[in-house]
Design a protein around this motif. Sequence first.
Motif, PDB file in Angstrom:
ATOM      1  N   UNK A 143       6.927  12.610  30.266  1.00  0.00           N
ATOM      2  CA  UNK A 143       7.278  11.343  30.909  1.00  0.00           C
ATOM      3  C   UNK A 143       8.797  11.201  31.053  1.00  0.00           C
ATOM      4  N   UNK A 144       9.529  11.605  30.027  1.00  0.00           N
ATOM      5  CA  UNK A 144      10.991  11.503  30.092  1.00  0.00           C
ATOM      6  C   UNK A 144      11.566  12.504  31.092  1.00  0.00           C
ATOM      7  N   UNK A 145      11.007  13.714  31.102  1.00  0.00           N
ATOM      8  CA  UNK A 145      11.519  14.723  32.036  1.00  0.00           C
ATOM      9  C   UNK A 145      11.310  14.251  33.479  1.00  0.00           C
ATOM     10  N   UNK A 146      10.138  13.710  33.774  1.00  0.00           N
ATOM     11  CA  UNK A 146       9.855  13.255  35.142  1.00  0.00           C
ATOM     12  C   UNK A 146      10.632  11.981  35.499  1.00  0.00           C
ATOM     13  N   UNK A 147      11.004  11.217  34.501  1.00  0.00           N
ATOM     14  CA  UNK A 147      11.796  10.014  34.758  1.00  0.00           C
ATOM     15  C   UNK A 147      13.195  10.368  35.255  1.00  0.00           C
ATOM     16  N   UNK A 148      13.618  11.629  35.056  1.00  0.00           N
ATOM     17  CA  UNK A 148      14.933  12.044  35.548  1.00  0.00           C
ATOM     18  C   UNK A 148      15.025  11.973  37.071  1.00  0.00           C
ATOM     19  N   UNK A 149      13.877  11.990  37.738  1.00  0.00           N
ATOM     20  CA  UNK A 149      13.877  11.860  39.199  1.00  0.00           C
ATOM     21  C   UNK A 149      14.581  10.564  39.616  1.00  0.00           C
ATOM     22  N   UNK A 150      14.413   9.522  38.819  1.00  0.00           N
ATOM     23  CA  UNK A 150      14.978   8.212  39.176  1.00  0.00           C
ATOM     24  C   UNK A 150      16.497   8.169  39.007  1.00  0.00           C
ATOM     25  N   UNK A 151      17.068   9.099  38.231  1.00  0.00           N
ATOM     26  CA  UNK A 151      18.520   9.095  38.031  1.00  0.00           C
ATOM     27  C   UNK A 151      19.178  10.327  38.641  1.00  0.00           C
ATOM     28  N   UNK A 152      18.396  11.118  39.348  1.00  0.00           N
ATOM     29  CA  UNK A 152      18.932  12.338  39.975  1.00  0.00           C
ATOM     30  C   UNK A 152      20.032  11.957  40.965  1.00  0.00           C
ATOM     31  N   UNK A 153      21.259  12.497  40.780  1.00  0.00           N
ATOM     32  CA  UNK A 153      22.374  12.071  41.626  1.00  0.00           C
ATOM     33  C   UNK A 153      22.495  12.842  42.936  1.00  0.00           C
ATOM     34  N   UNK A 154      21.596  13.797  43.189  1.00  0.00           N
ATOM     35  CA  UNK A 154      21.663  14.560  44.428  1.00  0.00           C
ATOM     36  C   UNK A 154      22.089  15.995  44.188  1.00  0.00           C
ATOM     37  N   UNK A 155      21.883  16.832  45.206  1.00  0.00           N
ATOM     38  CA  UNK A 155      22.049  18.264  45.056  1.00  0.00           C
ATOM     39  C   UNK A 155      23.476  18.653  44.680  1.00  0.00           C
ATOM     40  N   UNK A 156      24.462  17.883  45.104  1.00  0.00           N
ATOM     41  CA  UNK A 156      25.844  18.228  44.797  1.00  0.00           C
ATOM     42  C   UNK A 156      26.156  18.088  43.308  1.00  0.00           C
ATOM     43  N   UNK A 157      25.350  17.311  42.597  1.00  0.00           N
ATOM     44  CA  UNK A 157      25.587  17.102  41.160  1.00  0.00           C
ATOM     45  C   UNK A 157      24.368  17.506  40.321  1.00  0.00           C
ATOM     46  N   UNK A 158      23.533  18.387  40.890  1.00  0.00           N
ATOM     47  CA  UNK A 158      22.279  18.678  40.202  1.00  0.00           C
ATOM     48  C   UNK A 158      22.480  19.429  38.879  1.00  0.00           C
ATOM     49  N   UNK A 159      23.623  20.094  38.713  1.00  0.00           N
ATOM     50  CA  UNK A 159      23.843  20.807  37.458  1.00  0.00           C
ATOM     51  C   UNK A 159      23.859  19.864  36.261  1.00  0.00           C
ATOM     52  N   UNK A 160      24.184  18.592  36.508  1.00  0.00           N
ATOM     53  CA  UNK A 160      24.209  17.615  35.421  1.00  0.00           C
ATOM     54  C   UNK A 160      22.829  17.429  34.797  1.00  0.00           C
ATOM     55  N   UNK A 161      21.790  17.769  35.552  1.00  0.00           N
ATOM     56  CA  UNK A 161      20.433  17.539  35.067  1.00  0.00           C
ATOM     57  C   UNK A 161      20.062  18.485  33.928  1.00  0.00           C
ATOM     58  N   UNK A 162      20.720  19.639  33.865  1.00  0.00           N
ATOM     59  CA  UNK A 162      20.414  20.574  32.782  1.00  0.00           C
ATOM     60  C   UNK A 162      20.751  19.943  31.436  1.00  0.00           C
TER      61      UNK A 162
END
Length: 680
Positions: free
Chosen positions: A73-92
């Motif tokens: 649930x927490x991993x999928x909730x990251x979709x709501x805070x995803x800042x876009x492809x230019x900053x996707x490395x932050x998601x790691x």
Amino acid sequence: MTDENPAVSDLITRSNRLGADPKNTNYAGGNTSAKGTGTDPVTGRPVELLWVKGSGGDLGTLKPGGLAALRLDRMRALVDVYPGVEREDEMVAAFDYCLHGKGGAAPSIDTAMHGLVEAAHVDHLHPDSGIAIATAADGDELTRTIFGDKVAWVPWRRPGFQLGLDIAAIKEEHPEAIGCVLGGHGITAWGETSEECEANSLWIIDTAAAYIEEHSTDEPFGAALEGYAALPEPERHARAAALAGTIRGIASTDRPMVGHYTDSDVVLDFLAHEAHPRLAELGTSCPDHFLRTKVKPLVLDLPATAGVEEMKERLLELHQPYREDYQGYYERNATDDSPAIRGADPLIVLVPGVGMFSFGKDKQTARVAGEFYVNAINVMRGAEGLSTYAPIDEAEKFRIEYWALEEAKLQRMPKPKPLATRVALVTGGASGIGNATAQRLAAEGACVVVADLDLEKAQAAAAEIGGPDVAVGVQVDVSDAAAVQAAVDAAVLAFGGLDLVVNNAGLSLSKSLLDTTEADWDRQHDVMAKGSFLVSQAAARVLIDQRMGGDIVYISSKNSIFAGPNNIAYSATKADQAHQVRLLAAELGAHGVRVNGINPDGVVAGSGIFAGGWGANRAEVYGVEEKDLGAFYAQRTILKQEVLPEHCAAAVFALVGPDLRQTTGLHVPVDSGVAAAFLR
């Protein structure tokens, strides 16, 4: 996290089966996952979890500890805070806040792919057949032709959160699909059970392979080139050994490398056909490939019929433009925040008719780099057989190779050991001083070739040290020039080159002057004086070709200084060895090669020489029991301590390690203090 959970057990079993077969994926390539129910340790309530192979693991040997466990649930909730492809490395970094429980591996960049796809089980693999379709110029059309609606096409996108979103969307939009082909990269498959997921993965892999087999052109690499066919095996291996020093020097210009030699049919066939220069220049495509092989290899543009010296000269000529080309690649694509260039030397060197030399920070890395280039050749064959090989462009390769996340992974690597990347040849290495030295050098990070007259013992000693990625055993009679050359050739073919030689092989005859026969004298000198000369001479050719310096260490003896009774042949040949140290130090210093010696007192423990009769003879001379000989030697020293093999090994390490780089022509006494053998 525990392997008692059925989802985890099924995932490990599936992963190991898939990873055990190289047709499915390469070493450490791809990742697998499972979703299931665990228990929240705080509330005791059920919680949905994602288990996914962690960063850096290998499917074939994966264990539960190699999985990352995340709250779904927490991993999928990251979709709501995803800042876009230019900053996707932050998601790691954000994945760390989704972890469940303690332990486990770090989540990989592909975690989003596994977590966002609505399927209980997901496989992401790098099969040669699948990548062949993924790198074909018309890969999207081939995907539809081969698989119909069962497999979707995903255009190239760098691994990351956005790719996970893309695949999740495709899965939702194409409910009939069992997986997808990732352009330029590999395949992904899914299923509601572990068995279904595995079956879907294998169906995609096998269907692609069968289609390539049935529809490929007869000569995907073009016509055979005259003079480029594989040399006969004995000639091929001799040529490879002769070239190894030059090639390793090329690959180690920026930093020392360990090498691996491959002459598989796949490599030799590729180099024998006209398309190989064009395809090699295009480089590899799958990120797992070029991260280990660099974007492209250095290819010798001479036929196999060329002479050895001509090949060496041409390889050296080709090296500089290769470096300039790589520097240009870096400068064209680097940005202000790119990591510094990591070196401009090739990791793969291809020699027509001879084979492939691959390089890395250690033997395993070098071997795996070669395996990955074999995968790349298979990919090129499949793509060219159906269409045209069209890898991802260099800008995308650079974004992977110099990715901040990749750089961070490299920075987390442990500090290398003092002798990392060094290749050592130890004669008489199966017992006594030689065996202790081989073990110490390996413990300090060196790759070791254990050379001994007894092949079985040499191989057993190498196996005890650590196996073929750390040590190999070879047979050598050091008094035979051909046998010595064969041992040096085996060393450079095993590890790419040679840095460190320990002349330790020996025997001893304890006889008075009148009892010493001419045959005794010759045998003693053939093994130690002549043998050390032959080993040093053969090794020096490699060291000079490499242009990397090196070390030669002689295990001489305090008897090279000390005059004792009934010891004329042994002590004379030890004095010969001692002066060889001085002579070679003076001659080889211009090449950066340091030559030093060790002067031990009698080393009884573990010694093949003492066990072979020498101990009994010396005990008789000194009037003591043979079992007490070590203690007798100790009592005649200043320190009253017995000299053991590991003491000599420690002295060898001191001479070849990082602290005595300016020392050559030195003899180090390891005798607990024998005043009569003090150096003057």
